[in-house]
Design a protein around this motif. Structure first.
Motif, mmCIF file in Angstrom:
data_model
loop_
_atom_site.group_PDB
_atom_site.id
_atom_site.type_symbol
_atom_site.label_atom_id
_atom_site.label_comp_id
_atom_site.label_asym_id
_atom_site.label_seq_id
_atom_site.Cartn_x
_atom_site.Cartn_y
_atom_site.Cartn_z
ATOM 1 N N ARG A 196 -13.881 -9.124 -36.763
ATOM 2 C CA ARG A 196 -13.574 -9.789 -35.496
ATOM 3 C C ARG A 196 -14.858 -10.095 -34.733
ATOM 4 O O ARG A 196 -14.952 -11.115 -34.048
ATOM 5 C CB ARG A 196 -12.662 -8.905 -34.655
ATOM 6 C CG ARG A 196 -12.130 -9.620 -33.419
ATOM 7 C CD ARG A 196 -11.007 -8.849 -32.745
ATOM 8 N NE ARG A 196 -10.568 -9.572 -31.563
ATOM 9 C CZ ARG A 196 -11.126 -9.451 -30.374
ATOM 10 N NH1 ARG A 196 -12.159 -8.629 -30.205
ATOM 11 N NH2 ARG A 196 -10.677 -10.136 -29.347
ATOM 12 N N GLY A 197 -15.863 -9.220 -34.850
ATOM 13 C CA GLY A 197 -17.148 -9.495 -34.225
ATOM 14 C C GLY A 197 -17.785 -10.753 -34.770
ATOM 15 O O GLY A 197 -18.417 -11.512 -34.029
ATOM 16 N N SER A 198 -17.606 -10.998 -36.067
ATOM 17 C CA SER A 198 -18.122 -12.231 -36.662
ATOM 18 C C SER A 198 -17.431 -13.449 -36.057
ATOM 19 O O SER A 198 -18.068 -14.482 -35.814
ATOM 20 C CB SER A 198 -17.912 -12.195 -38.177
ATOM 21 O OG SER A 198 -18.358 -13.392 -38.771
ATOM 22 N N GLU A 199 -16.127 -13.328 -35.812
ATOM 23 C CA GLU A 199 -15.398 -14.429 -35.170
ATOM 24 C C GLU A 199 -15.988 -14.725 -33.794
ATOM 25 O O GLU A 199 -16.201 -15.883 -33.417
ATOM 26 C CB GLU A 199 -13.910 -14.052 -35.006
ATOM 27 C CG GLU A 199 -13.205 -13.620 -36.270
ATOM 28 C CD GLU A 199 -12.904 -14.782 -37.188
ATOM 29 O OE1 GLU A 199 -12.949 -15.911 -36.708
ATOM 30 O OE2 GLU A 199 -12.634 -14.552 -38.380
ATOM 31 N N ILE A 200 -16.257 -13.670 -33.032
ATOM 32 C CA ILE A 200 -16.807 -13.842 -31.687
ATOM 33 C C ILE A 200 -18.185 -14.479 -31.758
ATOM 34 O O ILE A 200 -18.499 -15.415 -31.029
ATOM 35 C CB ILE A 200 -16.857 -12.479 -30.962
ATOM 36 C CG1 ILE A 200 -15.436 -11.949 -30.733
ATOM 37 C CG2 ILE A 200 -17.616 -12.591 -29.641
ATOM 38 C CD1 ILE A 200 -15.391 -10.518 -30.235
ATOM 39 N N SER B 232 -13.644 -4.176 -25.708
ATOM 40 C CA SER B 232 -13.222 -4.310 -27.103
ATOM 41 C C SER B 232 -14.026 -5.389 -27.815
ATOM 42 O O SER B 232 -14.503 -5.195 -28.943
ATOM 43 C CB SER B 232 -11.726 -4.648 -27.165
ATOM 44 O OG SER B 232 -11.307 -4.870 -28.494
ATOM 45 N N ASP B 233 -14.211 -6.542 -27.148
ATOM 46 C CA ASP B 233 -15.003 -7.622 -27.747
ATOM 47 C C ASP B 233 -16.451 -7.189 -27.947
ATOM 48 O O ASP B 233 -17.077 -7.507 -28.968
ATOM 49 C CB ASP B 233 -14.954 -8.869 -26.864
ATOM 50 C CG ASP B 233 -13.614 -9.585 -26.923
ATOM 51 O OD1 ASP B 233 -12.810 -9.246 -27.807
ATOM 52 O OD2 ASP B 233 -13.378 -10.474 -26.082
ATOM 53 N N ALA B 234 -16.999 -6.491 -26.964
ATOM 54 C CA ALA B 234 -18.389 -6.029 -27.079
ATOM 55 C C ALA B 234 -18.542 -5.058 -28.246
ATOM 56 O O ALA B 234 -19.535 -5.113 -28.979
ATOM 57 C CB ALA B 234 -18.830 -5.369 -25.776
ATOM 58 N N ALA B 235 -17.574 -4.180 -28.438
ATOM 59 C CA ALA B 235 -17.640 -3.231 -29.559
ATOM 60 C C ALA B 235 -17.539 -3.963 -30.894
ATOM 61 O O ALA B 235 -18.245 -3.634 -31.855
ATOM 62 C CB ALA B 235 -16.525 -2.195 -29.435
ATOM 63 N N GLU C 299 -14.040 6.097 -25.858
ATOM 64 C CA GLU C 299 -15.166 5.843 -26.761
ATOM 65 C C GLU C 299 -14.996 4.499 -27.471
ATOM 66 O O GLU C 299 -15.045 4.390 -28.699
ATOM 67 C CB GLU C 299 -15.319 6.981 -27.773
ATOM 68 C CG GLU C 299 -15.747 8.293 -27.132
ATOM 69 C CD GLU C 299 -16.141 9.354 -28.157
ATOM 70 O OE1 GLU C 299 -15.902 9.125 -29.360
ATOM 71 O OE2 GLU C 299 -16.689 10.397 -27.752
ATOM 72 N N PHE C 300 -14.838 3.469 -26.659
ATOM 73 C CA PHE C 300 -14.554 2.136 -27.198
ATOM 74 C C PHE C 300 -15.631 1.652 -28.164
ATOM 75 O O PHE C 300 -15.361 0.858 -29.067
ATOM 76 C CB PHE C 300 -14.388 1.135 -26.053
ATOM 77 C CG PHE C 300 -15.541 1.078 -25.089
ATOM 78 C CD1 PHE C 300 -16.632 0.261 -25.335
ATOM 79 C CD2 PHE C 300 -15.535 1.837 -23.917
ATOM 80 C CE1 PHE C 300 -17.699 0.209 -24.436
ATOM 81 C CE2 PHE C 300 -16.600 1.797 -23.031
ATOM 82 C CZ PHE C 300 -17.685 0.975 -23.294
ATOM 83 N N TRP C 301 -16.851 2.123 -28.000
ATOM 84 C CA TRP C 301 -17.946 1.664 -28.860
ATOM 85 C C TRP C 301 -17.782 2.118 -30.309
ATOM 86 O O TRP C 301 -18.426 1.568 -31.194
ATOM 87 C CB TRP C 301 -19.278 2.165 -28.310
ATOM 88 C CG TRP C 301 -19.303 3.648 -28.081
ATOM 89 C CD1 TRP C 301 -19.622 4.625 -28.976
ATOM 90 C CD2 TRP C 301 -18.981 4.328 -26.853
ATOM 91 N NE1 TRP C 301 -19.518 5.858 -28.403
ATOM 92 C CE2 TRP C 301 -19.133 5.711 -27.095
ATOM 93 C CE3 TRP C 301 -18.587 3.888 -25.578
ATOM 94 C CZ2 TRP C 301 -18.897 6.668 -26.102
ATOM 95 C CZ3 TRP C 301 -18.353 4.838 -24.604
ATOM 96 C CH2 TRP C 301 -18.509 6.212 -24.864
ATOM 97 N N ASN C 302 -16.949 3.093 -30.547
ATOM 98 C CA ASN C 302 -16.741 3.580 -31.915
ATOM 99 C C ASN C 302 -15.579 2.884 -32.620
ATOM 100 O O ASN C 302 -15.207 3.287 -33.726
ATOM 101 C CB ASN C 302 -16.479 5.085 -31.909
ATOM 102 C CG ASN C 302 -17.767 5.884 -31.818
ATOM 103 O OD1 ASN C 302 -18.812 5.422 -32.247
ATOM 104 N ND2 ASN C 302 -17.685 7.066 -31.245
#
Length: 856
Positions: free
Chosen positions: A187-191, A282-285, A178-181
């Motif tokens: 980290r998403g902001s960094e990406i 992981s990056d997508a989540a 359940e990688f989406w959770n």
């Protein structure tokens, strides 16, 4: 990455970020009806301001608004319901306008909130201003709009429920359960702000940016007034660039659906206007978590809680609908001709309208009219309507488009100009450049941090390499750039390299035609590398200290030989504002002793040397530097070096392996301290310099393991881990294959600890990155006959938070993953307390052996 540069005024950082956030604000003199007009990046940046003509801008809109999904751009429509037209009126394939099309709806019931679907279908321009989705219900009474939209939403939600694709893990690409959770918004902001998303979408105003030195062009833009900018042809470079709207993502998506979309956008949007950055799960989540937090119901940056995105990852907002409502929705879906733009898993009728060659653009009742009774509302503003009218007139007058215009059309549609400049068109928006940085923030100027220009790229790059770049198969040649080149659709991948070659007049000229007989020249080319190439470039992964430029190895598979010759003879003439210096000044070589001083012959020699790397020896200066640096290269058998290291302390034991994975061991605290890949260590400081700083790993993928001793005798499984342990290091011996085996004593037990490269994953997946395998054996000492029913716990992994990857693997926030044998994993216990989470394994019978696999 949050980058705060010392001594940068707060106001500078604030205003730089605010400028990016405000780039999408319309100018005061803009058209009043732009508030809900569809946003098409290429049109709004160029056609709206006259940088491209109206016909070309109109063709772009006909494609991006999917007008040609119903109205054929040839002389006749293909549908059985279309009016008859003479086949001689049909346009050739390269002149026809392909519709972008809408999302595939096969899995709409799993991906979208039913409540959001109903609201969006009822009023798309209100729910998402700037959308290219037309309003098909705008001429109907409010109650009827709501009834129809609810029915269609029910039809999609309850019949279009294709499963999400199964994503398989490998040794190099682990996939968490359940990688989406498990997304991390920070980290998403960094990406979002480093990979390239901010080239098209607006940033939050609170995002700090680094101070970057202005290029000469940017400095000039700051000094000129609007009239001067217009006179000098710099108005486009100074202009703010509109952002592509994201809408209320939180109301539309759940974590699971948005994460899956970001991981594979082509699955639902095959046109890939949102390109595929090939994100890991992981990056997508992480990116999904950031977007759902930022683009909430109250707008960007509000940070409000998300009612539409549930923890389960399932879209919310719909109750059960009866079969009659679903059937009614199917009927309306067909009647409104939705299948012209959207694919579904259901059989739906598709109706073709008049071909554009037969359309009257000035009619008072069509899509371009202001009539409230028109069947399709695009919310077009005046500039857009005029451009579409011009394009229809061009089709009807037989206007044909050159290869240059066809190429520009693709680059505009895919918004390549949002990142790349070609001639005087495009490039990163003036107020977005501050987000484009190099890894480590090394100052390489704009050439090192911004995407490369496309001017003359058809003459520069081979078609094969261009194809690989566009399809995401090319290895990165600029690893120092944070921006990432995405993958585009097969249609773009097939057509763009051919068009670049045609437009840039890249005639197929062989290496022999350009260079003639080049046999035996490679060694002279190696010597010529030392005249300056080694100061800025890497060679098959090797470089002088501090050099971070493009790797020149295998250049023959990427670069056209004719371009290579022209560029080396006069870099500035081939590539404007390049940092590449001219070595053949006035046509004279700095090495007249080689090949008679003939510059062209020397360039041939350089090409032959670079083309054959890494078969040839490295340039002499690099070889000399490697020798002087005392780099240890573990070939054949492991290397063991006692040294000082930052993470492993003053009692560090560094172990390097030929498999290019290495580790350091802290003999004072008795623990595995650090691991890394690639190059091993430089021993000069250890061997010769008494006051040398701690040795640093020379490789990459450096990861630190949690501090503290790995064993503890606890009274219960919920007892906190002791801060200190009475452990005594007993040295090491070289075992099979010269791999060191460490020994230590703890509380009446003796422990042996051997760490070696992990081979299991690589045997299954040759592309998997090497990891480490650790085997520990704990047994009572000879003076102690039995363990007296004591339980000794082994702490396999710890961190502020642990995430379960699968039944026998955990990962911490540093990216360290530990895998246990299933028999041990089933007996392991997760402890939480004092802000830490620990994965503990009990040893109850002795001798007890533990095998652990580490990856990162």
């Amino acid at each position: 990455m949050h980058i705060l540069i010392a001594n940068v005024p707060i106001a500078v950082i604030f205003w730089a970020a605010l400028a990016v956030a405000e780039e999408s604000r319309p100018d005061p003199e803009d058209h009043r009806d732009r508030a809900t007009a569809p946003v098409v990046a290429g049109f709004d940046r160029f056609a709206r301001h006259g940088d491209i003509d109206g016909i070309q801008g109109g063709r772009l809109l006909l494609s991006e608004l999917s007008c040609t999904a119903c109205h054929s751009s040839g002389g006749a429509a293909a549908g059985k319901n279309a009016p008859d037209a003479k086949s001689s009126d049909k346009s050739p394939p390269d002149q026809q306008i392909a519709p972008k099309g809408g999302p595939r709806l096969h899995s709409a019931g799993r991906r979208y909130s039913q409540a959001w679907l109903a609201e969006f279908i009822a009023s798309p321009h209100r729910v998402k201003p700037g959308t290219t989705m037309p309003d098909l219900l705008g001429s109907r009474p409010l109650q009827q709009r709501q009834e129809i939209s609810r029915a269609i939403a029910a039809f999609l939600t309850h019949t279009q429920r294709a499963e999400y694709p199964a994503i398989k893990a490998s040794g190099s690409t682990p996939v968490r359960f359940e990688f989406w959770n498990h997304g991390d918004a920070n980290r998403g902001s960094e990406i979002f702000h480093s990979r390239g998303c901010v080239a098209c979408h607006s940033s939050g105003a609170d995002r700090p940016v680094s101070e970057t030195s202005s290029s000469p062009v940017d400095a000039l833009l700051d000094e000129l007034d609007p009239e001067e900018l217009e006179e000098m042809g710099l108005a486009g470079a100074a202009r703010r660039v509109d952002s592509i709207p994201l809408g209320r993502l939180e109301a539309k998506y759940a974590r699971k659906s948005l994460t899956h979309f970001l991981h594979d956008p082509a699955l639902t949007r095959p046109a890939l206007r949102m390109p595929d950055f090939q994100l890991s799960t992981s990056d997508a989540a992480d990116l999904a978590e950031y977007l759902l937090t930022t683009y909430s119901l109250d707008g960007p940056g509000s940070g409000t809680s998300r009612s539409g995105a549930s923890r389960s990852g399932t879209p919310s907002g719909g109750s059960a609908n009866d079969a009659a409502l679903v059937a009614k929705g199917r009927q309306w879906f067909n009647e409104l001709n939705c299948s012209s733009c959207h694919d579904t898993s259901s059989e739906t009728a598709k109706v073709e309208a008049l071909p554009l060659s037969a359309v009257d653009a000035s009619a008072g009742h069509g899509c371009l009219s202001d009539s409230p009774h028109r069947s399709v509302h695009y919310s077009l503003d005046r500039v857009q309507r005029d451009a579409i009218g011009d394009a229809i007139g061009g089709i009807q007058s037989g206007r044909t488009f050159t290869a240059t215009e066809q190429l520009d059309g693709i680059l505009l549609a895919t918004n390549c100009y949002g990142c790349h400049q070609r001639e005087d068109m495009g490039g990163v928006g003036r107020y977005r450049k501050s987000f484009f940085e190099t890894e480590g923030h090394v100052d390489l100027g704009d050439e090192g941090r911004l995407p490369p220009p496309l001017t003359g790229v058809g003459r520069k790059l081979t078609s094969a390499h261009l194809t690989n770049v566009l399809s995401g198969k090319a290895a990165a040649v600029r690893p120092y750039m944070q921006i990432q080149m995405p993958r585009f659709s097969p249609d773009v991948t097939r057509s763009v390299p051919t068009l670049f070659a045609e437009v840039d007049q890249a005639h197929s000229v062989s290496e022999k035609q350009v260079f003639g007989d080049a046999a035996g020249l490679a060694e002279a080319g190696r010597e010529l590398m030392d005249i300056g190439c080694v100061q800025c470039h890497a060679f098959a992964g090797n470089s002088l200290p501090g050099v971070v430029g493009i790797d020149l190895s295998k250049i023959g598979s990427r670069i056209q030989p004719a371009w290579f010759e022209e560029f080396l003879l006069d870099p500035g003439a081939v590539k404007a504002r390049t940092r590449m210096p001219t070595f053949f000044i006035d046509g004279k070589s700095p090495r007249p002793d080689l090949l008679g001083g003939d510059p062209k012959r020397q360039i041939v020699a350089m090409w032959m040397y670079l083309k054959a790397l890494p078969k040839h020896s490295l340039p002499r200066k690099i070889e000399r530097s490697r020798a002087e640096s005392y780099e240890l290269d573990p070939q054949g058998q492991p290397l063991v070096l006692r040294t000082f290291m930052k993470a492993a302390g003053t009692h560090a034991i560094a172990v390097g392996f030929a498999e290019d994975v290495h580790f350091s061991y802290d003999a004072e605290q008795v623990r595995l301290a650090t691991a890394w890949r690639g190059k091993f260590l430089d021993a000069r400081g250890t061997w010769f310099v008494r006051s040398a700083p701690p040795a640093e790993p020379l490789g990459k993928d450096v990861v630190d393991f949690p501090s503290g001793f790995s064993f503890a005798k606890l009274s219960g499984k919920n007892e906190p881990w002791p801060l200190q342990s009475a452990v005594r290091f007993g040295g090491y011996r070289l075992g099979d294959g010269q791999t060191p085996e460490f020994f230590y004593r703890y509380g009446g037990f003796e422990v042996s600890d051997q760490i070696r490269p992990a081979g299991s994953n690589r045997a299954i997946d040759p592309e998997a990155k090497p990891g480490l395998q650790r085997r520990l054996t704990i047994a009572p000492s000879q003076a102690r006959e039995k363990a007296q029913a004591e339980v000794v716990w082994f702490r396999a992994l710890s961190g502020r938070g642990l995430q379960r990857v699968d039944d026998h693997t955990m990962r911490n926030e540093a990216g360290v993953m530990v895998s246990l044998p299933p028999s041990l994993a089933s007996d392991a216990y997760v402890y939480e307390g004092d802000g830490m989470v620990e994965w503990r394994v009990p040893a109850r019978e002795f001798p007890f052996q533990i095998e652990v696999d580490y990856s990162w």
